[in-house]
Design a protein around this motif. Structure first.
Motif, short mmCIF file in Angstrom:
data_model
loop_
_atom_site.label_atom_id
_atom_site.label_comp_id
_atom_site.label_asym_id
_atom_site.label_seq_id
_atom_site.Cartn_x
_atom_site.Cartn_y
_atom_site.Cartn_z
N PHE A 1 -10.98 2.36 9.30
CA PHE A 1 -9.55 2.30 9.01
C PHE A 1 -8.80 1.49 10.07
O PHE A 1 -7.92 0.69 9.76
N VAL A 2 -9.16 1.71 11.35
CA VAL A 2 -8.51 0.96 12.42
C VAL A 2 -8.81 -0.53 12.28
O VAL A 2 -7.92 -1.38 12.44
N ALA A 3 -10.07 -0.87 11.97
CA ALA A 3 -10.43 -2.28 11.77
C ALA A 3 -9.66 -2.90 10.61
O ALA A 3 -9.21 -4.05 10.69
N MET A 4 -9.49 -2.13 9.54
CA MET A 4 -8.74 -2.63 8.38
C MET A 4 -7.28 -2.92 8.74
O MET A 4 -6.67 -3.84 8.20
N LEU B 1 -3.90 8.11 12.30
CA LEU B 1 -4.19 6.77 11.79
C LEU B 1 -3.06 6.27 10.91
O LEU B 1 -2.68 5.09 10.97
N GLY B 2 -2.51 7.16 10.09
CA GLY B 2 -1.41 6.76 9.23
C GLY B 2 -0.16 6.42 10.03
O GLY B 2 0.51 5.41 9.76
N ALA B 3 0.17 7.24 11.03
CA ALA B 3 1.37 7.00 11.83
C ALA B 3 1.26 5.70 12.61
O ALA B 3 2.19 4.87 12.59
N SER C 1 6.77 2.45 2.89
CA SER C 1 6.36 2.65 4.29
C SER C 1 7.05 3.87 4.88
O SER C 1 6.44 4.67 5.60
N ALA C 2 8.35 4.01 4.60
CA ALA C 2 9.10 5.17 5.10
C ALA C 2 8.55 6.47 4.53
O ALA C 2 8.43 7.48 5.25
N ILE D 1 -2.98 2.24 4.45
CA ILE D 1 -1.92 3.26 4.57
C ILE D 1 -1.86 4.11 3.31
O ILE D 1 -1.72 5.35 3.38
N ALA D 2 -2.00 3.48 2.15
CA ALA D 2 -1.96 4.23 0.89
C ALA D 2 -3.11 5.22 0.80
O ALA D 2 -2.92 6.38 0.38
#
Length: 484
Positions: free
Chosen positions: A84-87, A334-336, A366-367, A451-452
């Motif tokens: 996820f971080v790489a994405m 990860l989301g934040a 995003s919000a 994020i989704a």
């Protein structure tokens, strides 16, 4: 080593080979997109290989490693988080002038170090994994060399992490001097037959706690956390908050269970003080911040305090609660930080509260995602964070840790304030826009999808936690198996 050993180490070998391939690709021609794709494919392949080696019985690669359900679950969690971080990293680094390709080598090696940590059952394996992780993070934190705060954060992390490693090594040396062994289970056997624990051994354990405490960023070893979170690139901050700390927590659980550390009141008292201090200091200091990265940094200190409540339960329910809470914390962190990454531009990260003013009206999706992540961190129902906190409270109540349970409840109320403060700014109607259109919108497609996915996971785990709970319960059985 025999062929079966290599098969069980396949996730680690894939990461090693991927880092070598990326180095060769860079030596021929620099191409950000190609290196990015290789990174994603290698992390997916490493994660997929876990299903091939999944076994009910622990597999020991003596004397350093053990591949069991506990290790496989944590490796899977680390690899998915790293993916996820790489994405999230492509769009972030594509808009910057720094050479981007080496970032992915360091990213893969840091992931490798965290994976080594979670399967270690020996001091040599522990230190090998910890240093591979730490040395990679030194460079990752200071990767954006043109930013003054990035250099400052890198130097601070280098000095304090090196000092913590020195404490850890000295502590391991004292434990080895007294027990005559560096294997976790063998140290546990020595302690079980000892009439009383020698003072030198307690000092050794204490120095190891200092070393691990720095890596986790708990009070009073938290000084580096807000500065490093603020100065590091946003994807690296997400990595430190999740993969790095998750690997160390897994190591701490295995070490204390196999050595019987929960049976010694002195060690339990030390961790109780650390847990209470981390909850209080983390939440109170977060109230004073206006920088979102620093708010999340102090929040992470408080959340490590919450995790220590379940850790101190010292039983199967406690291990399950820690693991479930880490899953929820990984998703929300990860989301934040993913939202921060998505909103950052080529000049600086979107880290000030004013950067989020009116975000609901400018970027409603995003919000909405950021609001969900913050509510999960606060422990609001229908989110993964709420179920995780409930799990921790259950573990604390089951073992009569009433002081810690009360402190957790009180601090959760304090923490709610600064999460709501960020949400209120996003819902404000004042439209202070700092939009940037430096890249084609397609560059942000993968970040948006990431994020989704995290937002969907957040709600799914919060509403239907049973499946994850059963998986954790089944896999955690193997951690108590003796070493061979």
């Amino acid at each position: 080593m025999v062929l079966n050993d290599f098969l069980h180490l396949m996730p680690l070998l894939i990461l090693v080979v991927a880092s070598l391939i990326i180095m060769l690709v860079i030596s021929v021609k620099r191409h950000h997109k190609i290196v990015y794709i290789i990174t994603l494919l290698s992390l997916i392949a490493a994660f997929a290989s876990l299903f091939e080696i999944g076994e009910t019985e622990p597999y020991h690669i003596s004397p350093l490693f053990v591949i069991d359900g506990f290790g496989l679950f944590y490796m899977g969690m680390i690899l998915l988080s790293s993916l996820f971080v790489a994405m999230l990293s492509y769009a972030y680094f594509e808009q910057r002038e720094e050479r981007k390709e080496e970032y992915y080598i360091l990213h893969i090696l840091a992931t490798l170090g965290a994976c080594v940590l979670v399967i270690s059952k020996h001091f040599a394996g522990l230190f090998l994994g910890l240093e591979v992780l730490s040395v990679s993070l030194y460079a990752l934190v200071a990767y954006l060399r043109s930013r003054e705060k990035s250099d400052e954060a890198g130097i601070k992390y280098l000095i304090l992490a090196a000092m913590s490693s020195a404490f850890l090594l000295f502590g391991m040396a004292l434990v080895y001097a007294m027990s005559g062994s560096m294997g976790f289970y063998e140290i546990g056997l020595y302690l079980s037959v000892s009439q009383e624990v020698p003072l030198i051994l307690l000092i050794g354990f204490g120095m190891m706690i200092v070393g691990v405490g720095f890596k986790l960023g708990v009070v009073p070893f938290h000084m580096w956390t807000p500065d490093v979170y603020e100065g590091a690139p946003a994807p690296v901050t997400a990595f430190i908050a999740t993969v790095s700390k998750g690997g160390v927590v897994a190591l701490l659980i295995r070490f204390f269970i196999q050595t019987g550390g929960f049976e010694y009141p002195t060690l339990v008292l030390i961790f109780t003080i650390i847990a209470i201090a981390s909850m209080l200091a983390g939440n109170i200091l977060a109230l004073m911040q206006t920088n979102v990265k620093r708010i999340l940094a102090y929040s992470s200190i408080a959340h490590l305090g919450y995790i220590l409540v379940a850790f101190l339960a010292g039983n199967a329910l406690g291990v399950e609660a820690v693991t479930f809470y880490l899953v929820a914390y990984f998703i929300t962190s990860l989301g934040a930080f993913g939202i921060i990454t998505l909103l950052s531009d080529e000049e600086r990260d979107a880290e000030q509260l004013e950067d989020y003013r009116g975000l609901l009206w400018r970027r409603p999706w995003s919000a909405a995602a950021f609001t969900g992540m913050l509510l999960s961190l606060a422990g609001i129902p229908l989110t993964a964070g709420f179920v995780g906190k409930f799990y921790i409270l259950a573990a604390g109540v089951r073992t009569d840790l009433w002081l810690l349970v009360i402190m957790l409840a009180l601090n959760s109320v304090i923490g709610l304030y600064y999460y709501i403060k960020i949400i209120a700014v996003m819902f404000s109607q004042a439209n202070v826009s700092r939009e940037r259109q430096a890249l084609h919108p397609s560059a942000y497609l993968v970040s948006g999808i990431t994020i989704a996915l995290l937002a969907i996971l957040l709600v799914y785990v919060g509403v239907y936690p049973t499946g994850l709970m059963q998986m954790i319960e089944n896999l955690m059985l193997s951690i108590n198996a003796p070493a061979l």
